[in-house]
Structure formats: C-alpha cells, structure tokens
Design a protein around this motif. Structure first.
Motif, PDB file in Angstrom:
ATOM      1  N   GLN A   1       0.802  -1.217   0.000  1.00 55.59           N
ATOM      2  CA  GLN A   1       0.000   0.000   0.000  1.00 55.59           C
ATOM      3  C   GLN A   1       0.836   1.269   0.000  1.00 55.59           C
ATOM      4  O   GLN A   1       0.589   2.183   0.762  1.00 55.59           O
ATOM      5  CB  GLN A   1      -0.946  -0.021   1.192  1.00 55.59           C
ATOM      6  CG  GLN A   1      -1.983  -1.113   1.057  1.00 55.59           C
ATOM      7  CD  GLN A   1      -2.812  -1.241   2.307  1.00 55.59           C
ATOM      8  OE1 GLN A   1      -2.313  -1.605   3.368  1.00 55.59           O
ATOM      9  NE2 GLN A   1      -4.082  -0.936   2.200  1.00 55.59           N
TER      10      GLN A   1
ATOM     11  N   GLY B   1       5.487   7.248   9.698  1.00 56.05           N
ATOM     12  CA  GLY B   1       4.370   6.905   8.836  1.00 56.05           C
ATOM     13  C   GLY B   1       4.848   6.427   7.468  1.00 56.05           C
ATOM     14  O   GLY B   1       4.356   5.426   6.933  1.00 56.05           O
TER      15      GLY B   1
ATOM     16  N   ASP C   1       6.252   2.958   7.648  1.00 53.07           N
ATOM     17  CA  ASP C   1       5.199   1.966   7.828  1.00 53.07           C
ATOM     18  C   ASP C   1       4.500   1.640   6.515  1.00 53.07           C
ATOM     19  O   ASP C   1       4.282   0.486   6.194  1.00 53.07           O
ATOM     20  CB  ASP C   1       4.173   2.459   8.859  1.00 53.07           C
ATOM     21  CG  ASP C   1       4.721   2.314  10.278  1.00 53.07           C
ATOM     22  OD1 ASP C   1       5.753   1.621  10.426  1.00 53.07           O
ATOM     23  OD2 ASP C   1       4.127   2.889  11.205  1.00 53.07           O
TER      24      ASP C   1
ATOM     25  N   LYS D   1       2.438  -1.794   6.311  1.00 53.65           N
ATOM     26  CA  LYS D   1       1.290  -1.551   7.175  1.00 53.65           C
ATOM     27  C   LYS D   1       0.180  -0.861   6.407  1.00 53.65           C
ATOM     28  O   LYS D   1       0.392  -0.279   5.350  1.00 53.65           O
ATOM     29  CB  LYS D   1       1.712  -0.701   8.370  1.00 53.65           C
ATOM     30  CG  LYS D   1       2.703  -1.427   9.251  1.00 53.65           C
ATOM     31  CD  LYS D   1       2.616  -0.956  10.681  1.00 53.65           C
ATOM     32  CE  LYS D   1       3.686  -1.654  11.506  1.00 53.65           C
ATOM     33  NZ  LYS D   1       4.150  -0.838  12.611  1.00 53.65           N
ATOM     34  N   GLY D   2      -0.994  -0.890   6.979  1.00 51.64           N
ATOM     35  CA  GLY D   2      -2.155  -0.341   6.292  1.00 51.64           C
ATOM     36  C   GLY D   2      -2.542   1.033   6.802  1.00 51.64           C
ATOM     37  O   GLY D   2      -1.744   1.728   7.447  1.00 51.64           O
ATOM     38  N   VAL D   3      -3.795   1.422   6.552  1.00 54.95           N
ATOM     39  CA  VAL D   3      -4.297   2.754   6.884  1.00 54.95           C
ATOM     40  C   VAL D   3      -4.087   3.086   8.346  1.00 54.95           C
ATOM     41  O   VAL D   3      -3.843   4.239   8.708  1.00 54.95           O
ATOM     42  CB  VAL D   3      -5.805   2.841   6.578  1.00 54.95           C
ATOM     43  CG1 VAL D   3      -6.261   4.281   6.584  1.00 54.95           C
ATOM     44  CG2 VAL D   3      -6.111   2.196   5.252  1.00 54.95           C
ATOM     45  N   GLU D   4      -4.198   2.043   9.225  1.00 54.05           N
ATOM     46  CA  GLU D   4      -4.101   2.315  10.660  1.00 54.05           C
ATOM     47  C   GLU D   4      -2.765   2.974  11.013  1.00 54.05           C
ATOM     48  O   GLU D   4      -2.683   3.764  11.952  1.00 54.05           O
ATOM     49  CB  GLU D   4      -4.316   1.027  11.468  1.00 54.05           C
ATOM     50  CG  GLU D   4      -3.158   0.020  11.450  1.00 54.05           C
ATOM     51  CD  GLU D   4      -3.024  -0.744  10.137  1.00 54.05           C
ATOM     52  OE1 GLU D   4      -3.946  -0.630   9.295  1.00 54.05           O
ATOM     53  OE2 GLU D   4      -2.011  -1.435   9.939  1.00 54.05           O
ATOM     54  N   ALA D   5      -1.743   2.721  10.206  1.00 55.10           N
ATOM     55  CA  ALA D   5      -0.437   3.308  10.492  1.00 55.10           C
ATOM     56  C   ALA D   5      -0.417   4.798  10.201  1.00 55.10           C
ATOM     57  O   ALA D   5       0.501   5.507  10.598  1.00 55.10           O
ATOM     58  CB  ALA D   5       0.637   2.607   9.675  1.00 55.10           C
TER      59      ALA D   5
ATOM     60  N   LEU E   1      -2.824   6.901  11.177  1.00 58.79           N
ATOM     61  CA  LEU E   1      -3.607   7.672  12.136  1.00 58.79           C
ATOM     62  C   LEU E   1      -2.766   8.612  12.985  1.00 58.79           C
ATOM     63  O   LEU E   1      -2.967   9.825  12.963  1.00 58.79           O
ATOM     64  CB  LEU E   1      -4.406   6.719  13.036  1.00 58.79           C
ATOM     65  CG  LEU E   1      -5.562   6.019  12.319  1.00 58.79           C
ATOM     66  CD1 LEU E   1      -6.304   5.107  13.285  1.00 58.79           C
ATOM     67  CD2 LEU E   1      -6.500   7.057  11.706  1.00 58.79           C
ATOM     68  N   LEU E   2      -1.806   8.054  13.704  1.00 52.90           N
ATOM     69  CA  LEU E   2      -1.029   8.889  14.616  1.00 52.90           C
ATOM     70  C   LEU E   2      -0.226   9.949  13.869  1.00 52.90           C
ATOM     71  O   LEU E   2      -0.340  11.143  14.176  1.00 52.90           O
ATOM     72  CB  LEU E   2      -0.120   8.021  15.499  1.00 52.90           C
ATOM     73  CG  LEU E   2       0.716   8.860  16.465  1.00 52.90           C
ATOM     74  CD1 LEU E   2      -0.169   9.536  17.512  1.00 52.90           C
ATOM     75  CD2 LEU E   2       1.782   8.005  17.147  1.00 52.90           C
TER      76      LEU E   2
ATOM     77  N   SER F   1      -0.681  11.294  10.993  1.00 57.44           N
ATOM     78  CA  SER F   1      -1.559  12.307  10.404  1.00 57.44           C
ATOM     79  C   SER F   1      -2.082  13.254  11.468  1.00 57.44           C
ATOM     80  O   SER F   1      -2.086  14.474  11.281  1.00 57.44           O
ATOM     81  CB  SER F   1      -2.743  11.647   9.703  1.00 57.44           C
ATOM     82  OG  SER F   1      -2.286  10.747   8.739  1.00 57.44           O
TER      83      SER F   1
END
Ligand code: ATP
Ligand code: MG
Lengths: 304, 347
Positions: free
Chosen positions: B232, B307, B310, B316-320, B322-323, B325
């Motif tokens: 991704q 980020g 990740d 890693k996916g979208v969850e990576a 969050l922080l 951003s």
C-alpha cells in the motif's frame, strides 16, 4: 455615475508619525474626478507616506480618506479594482518576464491575458516582453511597473514618482501615456521631484515639505501669485550693468563671468528696449517657475 | 485565467527558473540517497556462511532456509581449518545419518544462530522420516522489522527530509522575498483574498512534494539500490500532503520573523538539520539512546518518517497513518495559527 459627481479623492487632515518624526502632519486635499493632481516636494517631504495612506496601504494616526465614495482603510475589496497603484519601489514576482508580470498582475483583477501585450505596447516595452524583470534597465523596470498599475484600467491611478529614472525620451512618452489616460476621464494622483514636469502635466499641484502642504493650486496660479520677476539673461559684454539698470522697467541687474541677468516685472517694454540696442543675440527669458514658488515658500533652494 | 491559477503558475515558473532551489529540493537530498544507498548497500545481506562437508537432505534443507549459506569442502580437515582460522563461524559435517556441527567458541551469537537453525532442520527431517503428524504447528510470517535493509529506511527518511526542506524553504523564502520586493503589498492592493494567495502557494509546495516523491522512489527502485515497496505504498500520499502543510507552516513562522532571504535560509537550516538527524533520516532512530528517541517525538519529521516507513516498506495499512496524520495536522494548525498572528505585509 449619476447625480452629483463625487470627488475622486477626499483627504481630510491625515497624520502619521514615526516616533518623534511627523512624516505627515495634517494634510488635506480634494481631487476632482478626471483631474491630474501632483504632489511635489523634496526627499522626505512625506509624499510617499501621504500617498500610501490615501491608497489604503497605511493606517493614518488620524484623519479621513475617501476614494470614489469609499473608505480605503481597512482593506476594501470593493474599491480595489477601481484603483491602480504604482509603488515607489517596484514590486515584481521573481524570475518572471515582463509579459508574465503583466499577465499575473492582470489575472489578480480578472483581466484577459491579451491585455498584457497592449500594456507592453503602451509603455514601449514590446521588444522586452520575454525578458526577465531583473534583466531590465532601471527605466524599463519603472515603465513595466507603471504598466502593472494600469493593467486593469482603473478609474483612479496613483503613481509614486513614475518619471524617476526615465531618460528624457521615455519621460515624454510617459507624459503622453498619462495625458491619454486623463483624456479618457481617469483621475491621476502622482508625486514627482520635477517641478517643470508638474507645471506641464498637472491641473493642480500641492507643494509639500516636512509633512505639510505649503501651497496648493494650479501651477500657473501659484507662479503668478508669487509675483516674482522675470529674468532676462544676456551675453556678458553686450551691455553694461549700469546701462541695463537705466532701462525703464528694470528692477535689478547682476553680472557673473558669462552673463548679465536683468530682473523685471514688465518684460515687454524691457525686451523692446533691448531690441532697440541690438543686444538680442543669445538672449534668454526665464519666467518664474514652481522652483521659485518653492524657494519663496520654504526659504530654501529646491533640490530635486 | 483565475487569480488562483495564475498565482500558482507564477510560483511554479519562479521555482523552475531558480537553479539553486531546484538543486536543494531535488539534487541535494538525492545525493544523500545515492551515497548512503551505495555505501550501506551490502550490509543488509545477513546470511551466515558456514563450511559444509558431505551431502544429503539436511544440507539441501539448510540451504533452503535462506538464513545459511554453505561453503562446500571436500573433507572434514579443510572445513575444520576454516573454523579454526576464524574465517567461518561453524562447519557442518554430514556422513550418512550422522550430522556433526563444529562451531567457534569465540562468536557465541553466530554459534547460537547456526546451532538453532541446524538442529531445527535436523528435527524437521527426523519428523518427516518418522512419518508422525506433528502435534504443534509453527506458522511463520515474514515482516519487515526495525532492522531494515538501509535503502528501505533511507528512502522514506530522505524523502521526508527533502519534503521538509522544500516545505520550510519554499514558504519562508517566498514570504521574505515577496515582502522585501513589495509583492505582498501589491497583492494586498488587488482584489484577491489572502486565502487564494496562501492556498496557491501551499498547492505548489504539495506539487513539489509529490514530484520529489516520484523522483526519489524511482531512483531507489533502480536495481542498483533495490528498494522494495510493499503493497500500500500509495498511502504515502496523504502523509506527503500533511507533511508539506506542517513544514509549510514552519516556513511561514520562519518567514514572519526573518527580514532577509539570508536570515531565512539560516533559520530554516537551524530548524531542519537537527530535526533531520533526530528523526531518523540517515539512520534508524531505534538505534539512538532512549532519551533521544523521546526528544525526537516533538518533531513533525519524526512522525512523518514513521508513517512513511510503515506504509512504504513495512507493509502496514491505513491504521499506520492515524497517529502521524493527527500529529501533522495538529502541528499545521498550531504553528500556522501562530504564524498568521505574527504575519506582516511589509517590513
Ligand atoms: N516606515 C517608516 N519608519 C520610519 N520612518 C519612516 C518610515 N517611512 C517613512 N519614514 C520617514 O517619513 C518621512 C517621509 O517619508 P516619505 O517616504 O513619505 O518621503 P517622500 O516625500 O516620499 O520622499 P522621497 O522623495 O525620497 O520619496 C521621512 O523622513 C522618512 O524617513
Ligand atoms: Mg517617496
């Protein structure tokens, strides 16, 4: 506009101090629509400060400004498309060519890109269209800066020393441009150091010094009001000082290394008397100018 | 043409015509990528090489683990010699069903690794030979851990750093030079909103960041450097945008304080250099002392780096997102707000 014509510019008792220095100290004037108004004065007189307060770039410490019926301060977007401003120090985007500068400034006013070429033509920079701004000469940059102020065809134009740094030819061309703008009913407010130029161009001038307006009227009226003598300059040796003083109407005569200068308030009989004596060779007549007005008002010689 | 588009165009032209800016935005960080990528390029191959004598399923399975590289020897003596000399950490000798492992006592870590792998392989083959269904099954999954191949952490790190350079310098220098050259005052006299001017400038910075991303990743993907992107990678785009706005805000702050271009470049460097070093641009922060890692969390670049790592190389996916951003947005808002408060149209 219908109904009574409102004045283009109304300035009432504006003031601006920088610390102790009163840069503008109670200036008031009104400029009618379609008028060509000049502000004259030596360096530091307060011309730029006055102009920038009127344009709405600076907040005055006191006083009122109304342009075309609107307040310029705080920033008034309704007014902005109707006024065109050339700042004393030229302001350009970095690394853009003359044409691109005009296109970019024009687009801020929603002007079509073709206008840029017309403006270049107007100020005689067509052959410099693709030259970057920092590679233009001082005078060319000055002309570009004026073009940028006019690109959106404003009703009210403010120019801060537009003819500074121009060669005589460019100055004359610019006069033509400014006259043409005025002929289309636009109002022009400009500052200059050249008193002779102001006499030629302006309907009215304000003479400024140390933050105050000392006199304001049509140039011819100011000069006439001065009741200053006309100077007739002859080559030295054609006539003695005593003989000159003997002519009726002559008030005074001075001599220096090369010439004899006669002061008179009745130039016509004096000139015919000189003609009778056959001393007209190389004769010059110098009537009073705004410089004399300035000298009279301030007691100081005018230094542009 | 709208004011927005022509202002953007004016800024892009100014940018492309300035060789110095182009250098610092593209070539300068790229040089770091190339130099570090080449210098550190080999240290990522961490197969352990051991001597091997004989043949059979044990040796072939050992080779398939991918963790062991075998150096074939005709006899035990020459294999033993290699271990004695300290050239290789261990030797495995297969004769019939007997597997003998000789290791050098000096390197306990390598010895442990080799012993573990070899005994694992032997056990597995034993199980197969005994034809027993195993009671416990072990499933392994490979994840990219903190000790990535250098190009894998260098690319996101240097890209983020390059974006911090273009963001901070871009906004600070535009602001200072436009103020100095009176362009700001002139724009103020035109019927165009501050928002238009600001957003067009931000958009140009974002465009620059995307261009940097494309160039840097393309170079790192060359076989010479061998970057491998995980699934991704496109999730890096939002980070690119948010990172740009955060650095843009910092640049606005610098530009609001500084009167000259020189002062602004100096100040921008003072901000960027320590931030780059502490945020894992040139080496993974995990190797730094704990307190330094804590300090590094105050920098937006650290979060952008995390980020980017990740989503670009750790799979890693979208969850990576969050922080990082959230931090970058908060940074943009707070710093942008302060910058707007002290903004000046003129000197
Ligand atoms: N930003 C400022 N801070 C402090 N003093 C200022 C500032 N701007 C102008 N002044 C002072 O105010 C006075 C008037 O300046 P101003 O620029 O209006 O003069 P001017 O008539 O336009 O002169 P010039 O012919 O040289 O352009 C000067 O003495 C100048 O030093
Ligand atoms: Mg001035």
């Amino acid at each position: 506009m219908t109904g009574a014509r409102i004045p283009a510019v109304v300035v009432a008792d504006i003031r601006k101090s920088y610390g102790e220095l009163k840069a503008v100290d109670g200036v008031s004037f009104t400029v009618a629509e379609g008028e060509f108004f000049g502000i004259l004065g030596p360096n530091g007189a307060g011309k730029t400060t006055t102009l920038e307060i009127v344009e709405g770039l600076r907040k005055p410490d006191g006083g009122q400004v109304t342009l075309l019926g609107e307040q310029p301060w705080p920033r008034n977007p309704k007014l902005l498309p109707r006024i065109g401003v050339q700042l004393q120090a030229s302001s350009f985007f970095e690394k853009l060519t003359a044409r691109e500068q005009l296109q970019t400034f024009g687009s801020l006013y929603g002007v079509s890109r073709r206008t840029a070429d017309e403006m270049l033509e107007l100020v005689g920079l067509t052959d410099k269209a693709d030259v970057q701004e920092n590679k233009l000469s001082g005078g060319q940059r000055q002309r570009l800066s004026i073009a940028c102020a006019l690109v959106h065809d404003p009703d009210l134009v403010f120019l801060d020393e537009p003819t500074a740094a121009l060669d005589p030819q460019a100055r004359r061309n610019l006069w033509d441009v400014l006259r043409a703008i005025q002929a289309r009913g636009k109002t022009i407010v400009y500052t200059t150091h050249y008193l002779d130029e102001a006499e030629i161009l302006c309907d009215r001038v304000a003479i400024m010094d140390r933050g105050r307006i000392l006199a304001m009227d049509a140039p011819a009226t100011l000069v006439r009001g001065l009741d200053a003598p006309t100077h007739v300059v002859l080559q030295k040796g054609l006539l003695t000082r005593e003989a000159a003083r003997g002519i009726t109407g002559v008030e005074d005569a001075h001599e220096d290394e090369v010439s004899l200068t006669i002061s008179t308030r009745k130039p016509a009989p004096v000139l015919s008397a000189l003609a009778e004596r056959g001393t007209l060779d190389g004769l010059q007549v110098r009537t009073a100018t705004l410089e004399d007005v300035f000298l009279d008002l301030t007691g100081r010689e005018y230094r542009a | 043409m709208t004011a927005f588009r022509s202002l953007s165009a004016a800024m892009v032209k100014g940018f492309l015509r300035d060789k110095m800016t182009l250098f610092f935005v593209f070539l300068f960080p790229l040089m770091f990528l190339v130099v570090f990528g080449l210098l550190l390029g080999d240290s990522g191959s961490d197969k352990t090489k051991i001597a091997a004598v004989g043949e059979g399923p044990v040796l072939s399975t050992l080779e398939q683990t991918g963790a062991i590289e075998l150096e074939k020897h005709p006899d035990v003596a020459s294999a033993r010699q290699k271990v004695d000399d300290g050239d290789l950490p261990a030797a495995v000798v297969v004769s019939g069903d007997r597997v003998e492992l000789i290791y050098a006592a000096s390197d306990q870590v390598a010895a442990g690794t080799v012993t573990g792998i070899v005994s694992g392989v032997v056990d597995k083959i034993n199980l197969g030979a005994a034809d027993v269904t195993p009671r416990f099954t072990l499933e392994t999954k490979s994840v990219e851990d903190a000790s990535l191949k250098p190009i894998q952490y260098l690319t996101p790190g240097i890209l983020s750093w390059a974006i911090s350079i273009s963001g901070v310098f871009g906004s600070a220098l535009t602001m200072v030079s436009w103020r100095k050259k009176q362009v700001l005052r002139r724009i103020r006299l035109a019927p165009v909103s501050t928002t238009t001017v600001l957003t067009s400038r931000v958009l140009v910075s974002i465009g620059t960041a995307v261009a940097q991303g494309v160039v840097f990743v393309a170079v790192a993907l060359l076989p010479l450097f061998g970057l491998r992107l995980t699934g991704q990678w496109y999730l890096a785009l939002p980070l690119l945008v948010l990172g740009t706005t955060a650095f843009f805000a910092i640049g606005m702050l610098v530009g609001a304080f500084c009167k000259t271009e020189e002062a602004a470049s100096g100040a921008a460097n003072i901000v960027i250099m320590p931030m780059a070093f502490l945020s894992g641009t040139f080496f993974p922060v995990e190797n730094a002392p704990g307190w330094l890692q804590t300090v590094s969390y105050i920098f937006p670049l650290r979060h952008m780096n995390d980020g980017m790592l990740d989503v670009l190389v750790r799979g890693k996916g979208v969850e990576a997102l969050l922080l990082p951003s959230a931090v970058l947005i908060a940074f943009t808002l707070v710093v942008g707000f302060i910058a707007a408060r002290i903004f000046r149209w003129e000197d």
